[in-house]
Motif scaffolding. Structure first.
Motif, mmCIF file in Angstrom:
data_model
loop_
_atom_site.group_PDB
_atom_site.id
_atom_site.type_symbol
_atom_site.label_atom_id
_atom_site.label_comp_id
_atom_site.label_asym_id
_atom_site.label_seq_id
_atom_site.Cartn_x
_atom_site.Cartn_y
_atom_site.Cartn_z
ATOM 1 N N ILE A 85 -59.269 45.801 -29.125
ATOM 2 C CA ILE A 85 -58.969 46.374 -30.083
ATOM 3 C C ILE A 85 -60.585 46.649 -30.913
ATOM 4 C CG2 ILE A 85 -57.986 47.131 -32.858
ATOM 5 C CD1 ILE A 85 -55.341 46.035 -31.555
ATOM 6 N N GLU A 86 -61.278 45.950 -30.780
ATOM 7 C CA GLU A 86 -62.658 45.872 -31.745
ATOM 8 C C GLU A 86 -63.239 46.632 -30.731
ATOM 9 O OE1 GLU A 86 -62.871 41.357 -34.244
ATOM 10 O OE2 GLU A 86 -62.712 41.358 -32.091
ATOM 11 N N LEU A 87 -63.317 46.019 -29.124
ATOM 12 C CA LEU A 87 -64.500 46.740 -28.550
ATOM 13 C C LEU A 87 -64.120 48.393 -28.410
ATOM 14 C CD1 LEU A 87 -64.271 44.108 -26.186
ATOM 15 C CD2 LEU A 87 -66.245 44.860 -27.097
ATOM 16 N N ALA A 102 -65.367 53.655 -29.995
ATOM 17 C CA ALA A 102 -65.880 55.027 -30.386
ATOM 18 C C ALA A 102 -66.428 55.834 -31.499
ATOM 19 C CB ALA A 102 -64.290 54.907 -31.464
ATOM 20 N N ILE A 103 -66.633 54.587 -32.052
ATOM 21 C CA ILE A 103 -68.164 54.775 -33.003
ATOM 22 C C ILE A 103 -69.096 55.529 -32.180
ATOM 23 C CG2 ILE A 103 -69.724 54.007 -34.982
ATOM 24 C CD1 ILE A 103 -67.301 51.800 -35.731
ATOM 25 N N ILE A 104 -69.380 54.582 -31.460
ATOM 26 C CA ILE A 104 -70.995 54.814 -30.825
ATOM 27 C C ILE A 104 -70.839 56.257 -30.112
ATOM 28 C CG2 ILE A 104 -71.686 54.312 -28.547
ATOM 29 C CD1 ILE A 104 -71.947 50.941 -28.562
ATOM 30 N N THR A 131 -71.731 62.647 -30.119
ATOM 31 C CA THR A 131 -71.365 63.586 -29.946
ATOM 32 C C THR A 131 -71.806 64.682 -30.435
ATOM 33 O OG1 THR A 131 -69.730 63.358 -30.881
ATOM 34 C CG2 THR A 131 -69.354 63.180 -29.321
ATOM 35 N N VAL A 132 -72.740 63.667 -31.860
ATOM 36 C CA VAL A 132 -73.123 64.481 -32.548
ATOM 37 C C VAL A 132 -74.698 64.438 -32.531
ATOM 38 C CG1 VAL A 132 -74.049 64.094 -35.747
ATOM 39 C CG2 VAL A 132 -72.006 64.036 -35.216
ATOM 40 N N ALA A 133 -75.250 63.619 -32.128
ATOM 41 C CA ALA A 133 -76.912 63.065 -32.225
ATOM 42 C C ALA A 133 -77.229 64.229 -31.223
ATOM 43 C CB ALA A 133 -77.421 62.172 -32.020
#
Length: 123
Positions: free
Chosen positions: A9-11, A16-18, A23-25
Protein backbone atom coordinates in the motif's frame (compact mmCIF):
# COMPACT_ATOMS: atom_id res chain seq x y z
CA UNK A 1 13.23 -9.80 15.04
CA UNK A 2 11.25 -7.09 13.29
CA UNK A 3 11.59 -6.84 9.48
CA UNK A 4 11.82 -3.44 7.91
CA UNK A 5 10.44 -2.57 4.51
CA UNK A 6 7.61 -0.98 2.64
CA UNK A 7 4.18 -2.45 2.36
CA UNK A 8 2.42 -2.76 -0.95
CA UNK A 9 0.00 0.00 0.00
CA UNK A 10 2.84 2.41 0.78
CA UNK A 11 4.46 1.70 -2.58
CA UNK A 12 1.15 2.22 -4.41
CA UNK A 13 0.61 5.55 -2.65
CA UNK A 14 4.09 6.74 -3.65
CA UNK A 15 3.52 5.64 -7.28
CA UNK A 16 0.16 7.43 -7.32
CA UNK A 17 1.77 10.65 -6.08
CA UNK A 18 4.56 10.42 -8.67
CA UNK A 19 2.09 9.80 -11.50
CA UNK A 20 -0.03 12.75 -10.37
CA UNK A 21 3.00 15.03 -10.41
CA UNK A 22 3.97 13.78 -13.88
CA UNK A 23 0.50 14.45 -15.30
CA UNK A 24 0.85 18.06 -14.16
CA UNK A 25 4.48 18.59 -15.22
CA UNK A 26 4.76 16.83 -18.61
CA UNK A 27 2.20 18.89 -20.57
CA UNK A 28 3.86 22.09 -19.38
CA UNK A 29 7.27 20.76 -20.41
CA UNK A 30 6.21 19.76 -23.93
CA UNK A 31 4.33 23.03 -24.36
CA UNK A 32 7.42 25.03 -23.47
CA UNK A 33 9.53 23.00 -25.90
CA UNK A 34 7.07 23.76 -28.72
CA UNK A 35 7.00 27.46 -27.86
CA UNK A 36 10.79 27.65 -27.85
CA UNK A 37 10.93 25.99 -31.29
CA UNK A 38 8.41 28.52 -32.60
CA UNK A 39 10.50 31.39 -31.24
CA UNK A 40 13.64 29.92 -32.82
CA UNK A 41 11.81 29.50 -36.15
CA UNK A 42 10.68 33.13 -36.16
CA UNK A 43 14.19 34.31 -35.32
CA UNK A 44 15.82 32.14 -38.02
CA UNK A 45 13.33 33.42 -40.59
CA UNK A 46 14.08 37.01 -39.56
CA UNK A 47 17.84 36.42 -39.87
CA UNK A 48 17.49 34.73 -43.27
CA UNK A 49 15.32 37.55 -44.60
CA UNK A 50 17.81 40.17 -43.41
CA UNK A 51 20.61 38.23 -45.12
CA UNK A 52 18.66 38.02 -48.37
CA UNK A 53 17.95 41.76 -48.23
CA UNK A 54 21.63 42.57 -47.62
CA UNK A 55 22.65 40.31 -50.50
CA UNK A 56 20.17 42.10 -52.77
CA UNK A 57 21.40 45.53 -51.60
CA UNK A 58 25.03 44.57 -52.27
CA UNK A 59 24.67 42.63 -55.53
CA UNK A 60 21.50 44.06 -57.08
CA UNK A 61 20.05 40.57 -57.50
CA UNK A 62 18.60 37.89 -55.29
CA UNK A 63 20.64 34.80 -54.40
CA UNK A 64 19.90 31.79 -56.59
CA UNK A 65 20.19 29.46 -53.57
CA UNK A 66 20.53 29.85 -49.82
CA UNK A 67 24.02 28.41 -50.09
CA UNK A 68 25.01 31.60 -51.97
CA UNK A 69 24.58 33.47 -48.69
CA UNK A 70 27.17 31.17 -47.12
CA UNK A 71 29.50 31.27 -50.14
CA UNK A 72 29.48 35.08 -50.11
CA UNK A 73 30.01 35.11 -46.34
CA UNK A 74 26.69 36.57 -45.26
CA UNK A 75 26.33 33.53 -42.97
CA UNK A 76 28.66 30.88 -41.66
CA UNK A 77 25.98 28.29 -42.32
CA UNK A 78 22.36 28.28 -43.41
CA UNK A 79 20.23 28.38 -40.25
CA UNK A 80 18.25 25.27 -39.36
CA UNK A 81 14.50 25.10 -39.49
CA UNK A 82 13.93 24.09 -35.84
CA UNK A 83 10.65 22.38 -36.68
CA UNK A 84 12.31 19.96 -39.09
CA UNK A 85 15.87 20.11 -37.69
CA UNK A 86 17.20 20.61 -41.21
CA UNK A 87 18.51 23.44 -43.36
CA UNK A 88 17.24 21.70 -46.51
CA UNK A 89 13.51 22.14 -45.84
CA UNK A 90 13.30 25.90 -46.31
CA UNK A 91 10.86 26.81 -49.07
CA UNK A 92 12.16 29.47 -51.44
CA UNK A 93 9.83 32.27 -52.55
CA UNK A 94 10.58 33.88 -55.92
CA UNK A 95 10.50 37.67 -56.38
CA UNK A 96 7.19 39.20 -57.45
CA UNK A 97 8.81 41.61 -59.92
CA UNK A 98 8.83 40.54 -63.55
CA UNK A 99 12.17 39.53 -64.98
CA UNK A 100 13.77 38.83 -61.60
CA UNK A 101 14.86 35.44 -60.41
CA UNK A 102 16.33 33.95 -57.27
CA UNK A 103 15.13 33.73 -53.70
CA UNK A 104 13.36 36.84 -52.41
CA UNK A 105 11.92 35.25 -49.28
CA UNK A 106 11.87 31.96 -47.38
CA UNK A 107 9.19 29.98 -45.58
CA UNK A 108 9.35 27.00 -43.27
CA UNK A 109 8.81 23.62 -44.88
CA UNK A 110 7.34 22.19 -41.68
CA UNK A 111 3.81 20.87 -41.45
CA UNK A 112 1.58 21.98 -38.61
CA UNK A 113 0.55 25.19 -36.89
CA UNK A 114 1.77 27.50 -34.17
CA UNK A 115 -0.03 27.85 -30.85
CA UNK A 116 -2.10 30.70 -32.27
CA UNK A 117 -3.16 28.63 -35.31
CA UNK A 118 -0.88 30.15 -37.97
CA UNK A 119 0.63 27.51 -40.27
CA UNK A 120 4.42 27.33 -40.05
CA UNK A 121 4.75 27.93 -43.79
CA UNK A 122 2.94 31.30 -43.47
CA UNK A 123 5.24 32.91 -40.89
Amino acid sequence: MKQRGFTLIELLVVLAIISLLLTVALPRYFGSVDKSKEAALKENLRVLRIGIDKYYADKGEYPSALSDLVTNQYFRAVPLDPMTDSDKTWQAVSPQAAGMSGIADVRSGAQGKTHDGTPYNQL
